[in-house]
Scaffold this motif. Structure first.
Motif, PDB file in Angstrom:
ATOM      1  N   ALA A   1       0.795  -1.346  -0.280  1.00 41.32           N
ATOM      2  CA  ALA A   1       0.093   0.261  -0.109  1.00 41.32           C
ATOM      3  C   ALA A   1       0.932   0.957   0.431  1.00 41.32           C
ATOM      4  CB  ALA A   1      -0.774  -0.110   0.899  1.00 41.32           C
ATOM      5  N   GLU A   2       0.040   2.313  -0.707  1.00 37.14           N
ATOM      6  CA  GLU A   2       1.130   3.854  -0.664  1.00 37.14           C
ATOM      7  C   GLU A   2       0.800   4.239   0.422  1.00 37.14           C
ATOM      8  OE1 GLU A   2       3.392   4.296  -3.178  1.00 37.14           O
ATOM      9  OE2 GLU A   2       2.971   2.939  -4.776  1.00 37.14           O
ATOM     10  N   SER A   3       1.900   4.493   0.780  1.00 39.98           N
ATOM     11  CA  SER A   3       1.440   5.152   2.312  1.00 39.98           C
ATOM     12  C   SER A   3       0.559   7.395   1.908  1.00 39.98           C
ATOM     13  CB  SER A   3       3.110   6.139   3.672  1.00 39.98           C
ATOM     14  OG  SER A   3       3.519   4.729   3.497  1.00 39.98           O
ATOM     15  N   HIS A   4      -0.439   7.557   2.599  1.00 46.23           N
ATOM     16  CA  HIS A   4      -0.717   8.715   2.878  1.00 46.23           C
ATOM     17  C   HIS A   4      -1.143   9.056   3.967  1.00 46.23           C
ATOM     18  CE1 HIS A   4      -3.930  11.157   1.509  1.00 46.23           C
ATOM     19  NE2 HIS A   4      -3.927  11.240   0.108  1.00 46.23           N
ATOM     20  N   PRO A   5      -0.520  10.717   4.371  1.00 46.15           N
ATOM     21  CA  PRO A   5      -0.423  10.944   5.964  1.00 46.15           C
ATOM     22  C   PRO A   5      -2.168  11.604   5.995  1.00 46.15           C
ATOM     23  CG  PRO A   5       0.811  12.509   3.696  1.00 46.15           C
ATOM     24  CD  PRO A   5       0.341  10.996   3.341  1.00 46.15           C
ATOM     25  N   CYS A   6      -2.193  11.782   7.158  1.00 46.67           N
ATOM     26  CA  CYS A   6      -3.996  12.789   7.297  1.00 46.67           C
ATOM     27  C   CYS A   6      -3.550  14.049   6.957  1.00 46.67           C
ATOM     28  CB  CYS A   6      -4.212  12.722   8.860  1.00 46.67           C
ATOM     29  SG  CYS A   6      -4.511  11.169  10.085  1.00 46.67           S
ATOM     30  N   PRO A   7      -4.251  14.391   6.029  1.00 45.71           N
ATOM     31  CA  PRO A   7      -4.681  15.874   6.000  1.00 45.71           C
ATOM     32  C   PRO A   7      -4.114  17.069   7.095  1.00 45.71           C
ATOM     33  CG  PRO A   7      -6.975  15.242   6.580  1.00 45.71           C
ATOM     34  CD  PRO A   7      -6.010  13.641   6.550  1.00 45.71           C
ATOM     35  N   THR A   8      -3.493  17.752   6.226  1.00 43.54           N
ATOM     36  CA  THR A   8      -3.837  18.899   7.907  1.00 43.54           C
ATOM     37  C   THR A   8      -4.987  20.228   7.645  1.00 43.54           C
ATOM     38  OG1 THR A   8      -0.785  18.967   6.453  1.00 43.54           O
ATOM     39  CG2 THR A   8      -2.311  20.864   7.849  1.00 43.54           C
ATOM     40  N   GLY A   9      -4.854  20.014   9.346  1.00 37.05           N
ATOM     41  CA  GLY A   9      -5.740  20.913   9.466  1.00 37.05           C
ATOM     42  C   GLY A   9      -7.158  20.734   9.323  1.00 37.05           C
ATOM     43  N   GLU A  10      -8.175  21.112   9.830  1.00 33.74           N
ATOM     44  CA  GLU A  10      -9.769  19.997   9.727  1.00 33.74           C
ATOM     45  C   GLU A  10      -9.879  19.357   8.477  1.00 33.74           C
ATOM     46  OE1 GLU A  10     -13.581  20.900  12.750  1.00 33.74           O
ATOM     47  OE2 GLU A  10     -13.326  22.050  10.730  1.00 33.74           O
ATOM     48  N   PHE A  11     -10.742  18.146   8.748  1.00 31.39           N
ATOM     49  CA  PHE A  11     -11.449  17.520   7.632  1.00 31.39           C
ATOM     50  C   PHE A  11     -12.486  18.316   7.451  1.00 31.39           C
ATOM     51  CE2 PHE A  11     -13.645  13.844   4.670  1.00 31.39           C
ATOM     52  CZ  PHE A  11     -12.779  14.155   3.832  1.00 31.39           C
TER      53      PHE A  11
END
Length: 494
Positions: free
Chosen positions: A447-457
């Motif tokens: 799987a390709e790593s995908h970080p959490c979004p910056t700030g509020e989603f």
């Protein structure tokens, strides 16, 4: 269909019994304790009855069921589950007193009717023309390009030795893109917890859902329509969704046992088990449901099956549950508090791959449920809010097969899940020796790593679809270990 939502036979390996019953007197000589109070006739309900997984114990439970005026629908000795029916409102209360009965739970809150009808899913027809070397609608399959399926197919199309079970609303086995891959000898209907291998029994009736899921996994590379992720593997239709769009516990139990007994490598489960979104241990009915489904899933895993399931479309943080407003969904839902001890089935059972959805931009789809430690991986599920450049109709949903030699668009974690199932099928083709645990490790490693979004989603504005992502780039609540990659899955040297 909501996502995750769609004479007696014996199974020699499970230990579950299904029964029906009327308000009849308890015969002398049975192992059931004396009833408390008079029987009361009510709606006909189905029950899961849990006991030890052996022939003698299941037989005792069957006698207890019939002794209370119930009917045994099917017994799964392999796991110690009996499916039963009764219209005695005190049936469960009485049967819980029987010797050898571990738990009893009503599998629905709505009475069983002679006929339940549902409304089919609706999907729009695509437009487009084929490019050189492509299927006619392949240009519309942004999802396949996002996870490298086009590149994977240069290495592998999957193996005919791999069978994928689609636990859903049935597969149109006459569809031009599916007919070559659907194995009728391994297909079955599990409606009402009973196996029926008649061809018509496992065909879709009121829903496009199962056929759409099947196309994503294994639509043939044949110059027609679309192409699936693993177009050379075999598909088995396991119909667990009834005509009202419900997947009751007995249907799921039947499906997982069938998968285990018929050599499937992977199953796709784009639903949650009705009628409870979450099954809580402090409720006797829901605890019994959890026990029965857990035993069936574990049985399939021991037989070498890896089960893949949808996280859900409610934008719920499954790692921090607080409220359920959707249950029971077969009668009148209410609002109730829930905790992390209340499980979405089969998604939150041990060993099950839980899948969240992403849109064309690679970010979490606004509707997708999530949860740190719950979501295993993410995959394309569609997000209609985003238009796709350079495609004929710019639809942000997932294009796949629907009954009647047609093609249509849908979105949901139901659509993300078969992408993962297809990649698992490629992995199982490349690594035929791999166990469910080993396939899981291979899946998460590619799987390709995908970080959490910056700030509020907060894609909906005004907090409508607000969500909080927890964790690092390689393991977080939105994407788990990351977004799947079909190309890496077939490159065994990596």
């Amino acid at each position: 269909m909501r996502v995750p939502r769609i004479s007696r036979t014996r199974y020699a390996a499970v230990g579950v019994v299904l029964a029906t019953a009327g308000a009849l007197a308890l015969p002398a000589g049975t192992a059931v304790a004396a009833p408390t109070g008079d029987s009361t006739t009510g709606p006909l309900l189905s029950y899961v009855v849990n006991t030890k997984a052996n022939h003698g114990q299941v037989q005792k439970v069957e006698k207890a069921v019939t002794g209370l005026g119930g009917t045994v629908v099917q017994s799964y000795e392999q796991i110690g589950v009996v499916i039963a029916r009764s219209n005695d409102t005190k049936f469960a209360e009485k049967l819980r007193l029987a010797k050898g009965v571990d738990s009893v739970g009503a599998s629905r809150t709505k009475g069983i009717l002679a006929s339940d009808q549902g409304k089919a899913d609706v999907a729009a027809e695509p437009v487009g023309t084929a490019a050189a070397g492509q299927e006619p609608y392949e240009a519309n399959q942004w999802d396949m390009r996002q996870i490298g399926v086009d590149k994977a197919h240069k290495i592998s199309l999957g193996s005919r030795n791999v069978t994928v079970g689609v636990l859903d609303s049935g597969i149109d086995a006459t569809h031009e893109d599916l007919a070559a891959n659907v194995d009728a000898s391994q297909s079955v209907s599990c409606i009402d917890g009973k196996t029926n291998t008649d061809w018509k029994a496992w065909q879709p009736t009121t829903s496009d859902h199962g056929t759409h899921v099947a196309g994503t996994i294994a639509a043939a590379k044949n110059g027609k329509g679309i192409v699936g992720i693993a177009p050379n593997v075999k598909l088995a239709a396991v119909k667990v969704v009834d005509d009202a769009g419900m997947i009751y516990p007995e249907n799921a139990v039947c499906g997982f046992v069938w998968a285990g007994e018929h050599g499937f490598k992977v199953t796709n489960n784009s639903y949650y088990v009705d009628p409870w979104m979450f099954n809580c241990q402090n409720d006797k009915d829901q605890a019994a449901i959890t026990d029965a489904v857990r035993k069936a899933v574990a049985f399939s895993q021991r037989k070498g099956v890896l089960n893949v399931a949808a996280a859900g479309n409610e934008n719920i943080d499954l790692a921090h549950k607080t409220t359920d407003v959707s249950s029971p969904d077969d009668t009148t839902p209410g609002t109730r508090p829930v905790t992390n001890d209340c499980l979405s089935l089969p998604t939150e059972l041990p060993g099950v791959i839980a899948v969240s959805a992403v849109g064309v931009n690679g970010d979490k789809s606004y509707y997708s449920s999530y949860g740190k430690g719950v979501v295993t991986v993410a995959a394309p599920g569609g997000d209609k809010r985003y238009q796709i450049p350079n495609t004929p109709d710019k639809d942000g949903r997932i294009l796949s097969t629907i009954p009647g030699n047609k093609y249509g668009y849908m979105q949901g974690t139901s659509m993300a899940t078969p992408h993962v199932t297809g990649v698992v099928a490629l992995l199982a083709s490349t690594f035929p020796w791999a166990s469910p645990d080993e396939l899981t490790e291979l899946l998460t490693n590619q799987a390709e790593s995908h970080p959490c979004p910056t700030g509020e989603f907060n894609p909906g504005g005004a907090g409508q679809w607000k969500a909080t992502c927890e964790g690092g780039a390689d393991d977080n609540g939105f994407y788990g270990a990351g977004i799947i990659n079909a190309e890496k899955a077939v490159q065994w040297w990596r």
